[in-house]
Design a protein around this motif. Structure first.
Motif, PDB file in Angstrom:
ATOM      1  N   ALA A   1      -1.046 -27.476   4.241  1.00  0.00           N
ATOM      2  CA  ALA A   1      -1.845 -28.284   5.166  1.00  0.00           C
ATOM      3  C   ALA A   1      -0.927 -28.935   6.189  1.00  0.00           C
ATOM      4  O   ALA A   1       0.106 -29.509   5.834  1.00  0.00           O
ATOM      5  CB  ALA A   1      -2.615 -29.351   4.406  1.00  0.00           C
ATOM      6  N   ALA A   2      -1.310 -28.848   7.471  1.00  0.00           N
ATOM      7  CA  ALA A   2      -0.481 -29.422   8.535  1.00  0.00           C
ATOM      8  C   ALA A   2      -1.363 -29.971   9.640  1.00  0.00           C
ATOM      9  O   ALA A   2      -2.285 -29.294  10.111  1.00  0.00           O
ATOM     10  CB  ALA A   2       0.461 -28.380   9.096  1.00  0.00           C
ATOM     11  N   GLY A   3      -1.112 -31.214  10.045  1.00  0.00           N
ATOM     12  CA  GLY A   3      -1.810 -31.802  11.188  1.00  0.00           C
ATOM     13  C   GLY A   3      -0.833 -31.974  12.337  1.00  0.00           C
ATOM     14  O   GLY A   3       0.197 -32.631  12.192  1.00  0.00           O
ATOM     15  N   ARG A   4      -1.136 -31.374  13.482  1.00  0.00           N
ATOM     16  CA  ARG A   4      -0.217 -31.428  14.624  1.00  0.00           C
ATOM     17  C   ARG A   4      -0.692 -32.407  15.700  1.00  0.00           C
ATOM     18  O   ARG A   4       0.002 -32.597  16.705  1.00  0.00           O
ATOM     19  CB  ARG A   4      -0.055 -30.027  15.241  1.00  0.00           C
ATOM     20  CG  ARG A   4       0.301 -28.918  14.259  1.00  0.00           C
ATOM     21  CD  ARG A   4       1.554 -29.224  13.450  1.00  0.00           C
ATOM     22  NE  ARG A   4       2.735 -29.264  14.258  1.00  0.00           N
ATOM     23  CZ  ARG A   4       3.553 -28.221  14.453  1.00  0.00           C
ATOM     24  NH1 ARG A   4       3.295 -27.072  13.869  1.00  0.00           N
ATOM     25  NH2 ARG A   4       4.617 -28.358  15.201  1.00  0.00           N
ATOM     26  N   GLY A   5      -1.870 -32.995  15.476  1.00  0.00           N
ATOM     27  CA  GLY A   5      -2.374 -33.971  16.446  1.00  0.00           C
ATOM     28  C   GLY A   5      -2.523 -33.371  17.836  1.00  0.00           C
ATOM     29  O   GLY A   5      -2.965 -32.238  18.004  1.00  0.00           O
ATOM     30  N   GLU A   6      -2.147 -34.153  18.839  1.00  0.00           N
ATOM     31  CA  GLU A   6      -2.303 -33.761  20.243  1.00  0.00           C
ATOM     32  C   GLU A   6      -0.996 -33.260  20.852  1.00  0.00           C
ATOM     33  O   GLU A   6      -0.935 -33.020  22.056  1.00  0.00           O
ATOM     34  CB  GLU A   6      -2.772 -34.981  21.048  1.00  0.00           C
ATOM     35  CG  GLU A   6      -1.744 -36.112  21.041  1.00  0.00           C
ATOM     36  CD  GLU A   6      -2.299 -37.435  21.502  1.00  0.00           C
ATOM     37  OE1 GLU A   6      -1.884 -37.882  22.597  1.00  0.00           O
ATOM     38  OE2 GLU A   6      -3.135 -38.016  20.801  1.00  0.00           O
TER      39      GLU A   6
END
Length: 287
Positions: A238-243
């Protein structure tokens, strides 16, 4: 009368004796002169022979010096040839070693290329399978390869409602097709990345910002893959890269829509790739 005869006899005898002595004397003189001439001639020849001997001796010494020099030069040449032979042998050995090293490096490069070719073949087969399964005709779904890694990019409008991390039914259908391909590759890993635009999130108290939203969307997709499609959780990241990794500038509604997306990165495990290379390296050289 007897006295006269005796006197005449003595005179005759003396006269005869005198003539004989003079004759012998002349003969001796002549002989002596002849011997003297022979002696003079022999002396001249002797002197000539001595001069010739002296010249021969000088020539002999000169030739002896030349012979000694030739012997020395010959010895030096033999030594030099021995050194040249040694150098040539060492040079040949060094060249042979260099050629062997080049051959080994060429073999390693060739085997690494074979391993890369096999990896590329696997990647190509994966892309083909994904495209046929997911349906590449949908413009909101892109499947491509960058540096040997497969990327599946799904537009945000297919996955979530605005500001939400609840997966849509249409998204679940697409994820089911992705899951089928992933399940066929149990040694591969998938990293699910959530991306947002740069509009600050002002939703509920559960989500603080776009970072939170992108991570929540990633974990929501992973739950669908694991719970509804039986994908092994060990394969998922799981990876969140945002903006912070936009595709285009966030300067219009259309561009912000492009930047809001979910990207699934399908990649072989690094240790598996190295194992592939190691197996290639251990293969015996072709004769």
């Amino acid at each position: 009368m007897k006295k006269i005869l005796l006197s005449l006899s003595i005179i005759s005898l003396l006269t005869t004796s005198s003539c004989v002595s003079k004759k012998k004397f002349l003969e001796s003189e002549a002989r002596n002169k002849e011997i003297q001439d022979l002696l003079n001639s022999a002396t001249v020849k002797l002197n000539a022979c001595l001069e010739e001997k002296s010249g021969i001796n000088a020539s002999y010494l000169g030739l002896k010096d030349q012979n000694d020099n030739l012997k020395k030069n010959n010895s030096d040449l033999i030594n030099n040839m021995g050194n040249m032979t040694t150098l040539s042998t060492k040079g040949a050995q060094n060249i042979e070693k260099a050629l062997e090293t080049i051959k080994e490096k060429d073999l390693k490069i060739s085997r690494m290329q074979d391993a890369l070719t096999k990896k590329d073949s696997v990647t190509l087969a994966l892309v083909t399978s994904l495209k046929s399964s997911v349906g590449i005709s949908d413009p909101d779904i892109e499947i491509n390869v960058e540096k040997g890694v497969v990327f599946i990019s799904i537009a945000d409008k297919l996955m979530f409602k605005s500001g939400s991390y609840i997966v849509s039914d249409r998204a679940k259908e697409i994820l089911g097709k992705v899951a089928k391909v992933v399940n066929d590759k149990p040694t591969f890993e998938c990293m699910v990345e959530g991306h947002t635009d740069n509009v600050p999130f002002t939703g509920n108290a559960i989500l603080l910002d776009n970072w939170d939203l992108s991570v929540k969307r990633s974990t929501a997709i992973i739950r669908v893959l694991t719970k509804e499609h039986n994908v092994n959780p060990k394969q998922l990241i799981a990876a969140g890269r945002g903006e912070y990794i936009p595709l285009v500038e966030n300067n219009s509604v259309e561009n912000r829509s492009i930047n809001r997306r979910t990207r699934i990165v399908v990649l072989p495990k690094i240790d598996e790739f190295y194992d592939m290379i190691e197996k290639e390296m251990k293969k015996p050289a072709k004769q």
